[in-house]
Scaffold this active site. Structure first.
Site, PDB file in Angstrom:
ATOM      1  N   LEU A  45       3.027   6.544   1.966  1.00  0.00           N
ATOM      2  CA  LEU A  45       4.224   7.091   1.334  1.00  0.00           C
ATOM      3  C   LEU A  45       4.023   8.203   0.483  1.00  0.00           C
ATOM      4  O   LEU A  45       4.886   8.944   0.137  1.00  0.00           O
ATOM      5  CB  LEU A  45       4.711   5.895   0.593  1.00  0.00           C
ATOM      6  CG  LEU A  45       5.201   4.657   1.495  1.00  0.00           C
ATOM      7  CD1 LEU A  45       5.270   3.376   0.640  1.00  0.00           C
ATOM      8  CD2 LEU A  45       6.259   4.855   2.716  1.00  0.00           C
ATOM      9  N   PRO A  73       0.616  -1.287   0.151  1.00  0.00           N
ATOM     10  CA  PRO A  73       0.073  -0.040  -0.100  1.00  0.00           C
ATOM     11  C   PRO A  73       0.818   1.125   0.081  1.00  0.00           C
ATOM     12  O   PRO A  73       2.041   1.172   0.583  1.00  0.00           O
ATOM     13  CB  PRO A  73      -0.786  -0.138   1.324  1.00  0.00           C
ATOM     14  CG  PRO A  73      -0.919  -1.604   1.655  1.00  0.00           C
ATOM     15  CD  PRO A  73       0.424  -2.182   1.090  1.00  0.00           C
ATOM     16  N   CYS A  74       0.410   2.171  -0.508  1.00  0.00           N
ATOM     17  CA  CYS A  74       1.116   3.431  -1.013  1.00  0.00           C
ATOM     18  C   CYS A  74       0.576   4.608   0.028  1.00  0.00           C
ATOM     19  O   CYS A  74       1.154   5.499   0.028  1.00  0.00           O
ATOM     20  CB  CYS A  74       1.037   3.871  -2.307  1.00  0.00           C
ATOM     21  SG  CYS A  74      -0.565   4.508  -2.955  1.00  0.00           S
ATOM     22  N   GLN A  75      -0.350   4.490   0.789  1.00  0.00           N
ATOM     23  CA  GLN A  75      -1.083   5.818   1.447  1.00  0.00           C
ATOM     24  C   GLN A  75      -0.125   6.270   2.278  1.00  0.00           C
ATOM     25  O   GLN A  75      -0.335   7.488   2.366  1.00  0.00           O
ATOM     26  CB  GLN A  75      -2.219   5.289   2.436  1.00  0.00           C
ATOM     27  CG  GLN A  75      -3.357   4.608   1.298  1.00  0.00           C
ATOM     28  CD  GLN A  75      -3.467   3.153   1.208  1.00  0.00           C
ATOM     29  OE1 GLN A  75      -2.287   2.602   1.174  1.00  0.00           O
ATOM     30  NE2 GLN A  75      -4.574   2.354   1.094  1.00  0.00           N
TER      31      GLN A  75
END
Length: 223
Positions: free
Chosen positions: A40, A36-38
């Site tokens: 970053l 998940p990128c949330q």
């Protein structure tokens, strides 16, 4: 998963997969994952890979992926995430990523992380590069960081992510967004898939690397 990879067993939530059940997965060639990128992304709160109490954030699912890869012991691991990974927590999060994959203690370089590079440690060779989708047959600008770990005989191959600066997502300042579909790399050789055709996300990622590697080996190649 059932639609794109009908022959791949669905083992469910990766947090619930016992590591000891994967140790004998000898037929696995590559582990491909996008955590998940949330936490970053520069569009988010940028909590990073861990909370203040050192517990993993949503993006901290990365640590479970590395644990799975280490338990399985396949040669190749391919990860992707947003470019914000390189600057999250002052670059320390990417140092954690590279260090966990390579098995080395990594410091943030002076001036921050470059868009491409490599690092070597006892667990293998780690390469990374920031690629923009518009240069690979997708009609949109979408930059992502791709990270590859090779635990095999990397000494006998050229770098996979040694790419021209122009493909890393740095268009000229005066360039305007267009309506046309981005060009393809149809002349490049592909790997994976029936009859040599790419099959699924993993094949698409590696067709890029394979194509660019062919270019790097043949300076006269025009495509």
């Amino acid at each position: 998963l059932r639609h794109h990879y009908p022959r791949v067993p669905n083992l469910g939530d990766i947090n619930s997969i016992p590591l000891d059940t994967l140790v004998n997965a000898k037929d696995l060639d590559i582990l491909v994952a996008g955590f998940p990128c949330q936490d970053l992304s520069i569009a988010g709160q940028r909590k990073g890979l861990t909370h203040a109490d050192s517990t993993p954030t949503r993006s901290g699912l990365f640590f479970r992926i590395v644990a799975l890869a280490d338990a399985i012991g396949q040669r190749w691991t391919l990860l992707e995430n947003v470019p914000g990974l390189l600057s999250s927590q002052g670059g320390r999060d990417f140092a954690t990523v590279v260090g966990a994959l390579s098995g080395a203690n990594i410091d943030v370089p002076h001036g921050g992380w470059a868009n491409s590079g490599m690092s070597l440690g006892p667990k293998g060779l780690v390469e990374w590069a920031t690629l923009d989708a518009q240069f690979f047959g997708v009609p949109q600008r979408r930059s992502r960081v791709f990270v590859v770990r090779d635990t095999g005989a990397w000494q006998h191959r050229p770098p996979l992510l040694l790419i021209p600066h122009s493909l890393q997502g740095h268009p000229a300042p005066s360039r305007k967004a267009g309506q046309e579909i981005a060009g393809t790399i149809a002349k490049c050789s592909f790997i994976g898939g029936a009859g040599g055709r790419p099959e699924g996300a993993a094949a698409n990622h590696f067709q890029v690397a394979n194509c660019l590697r062919a270019k790097a080996n043949d300076p006269h190649r025009a495509d």
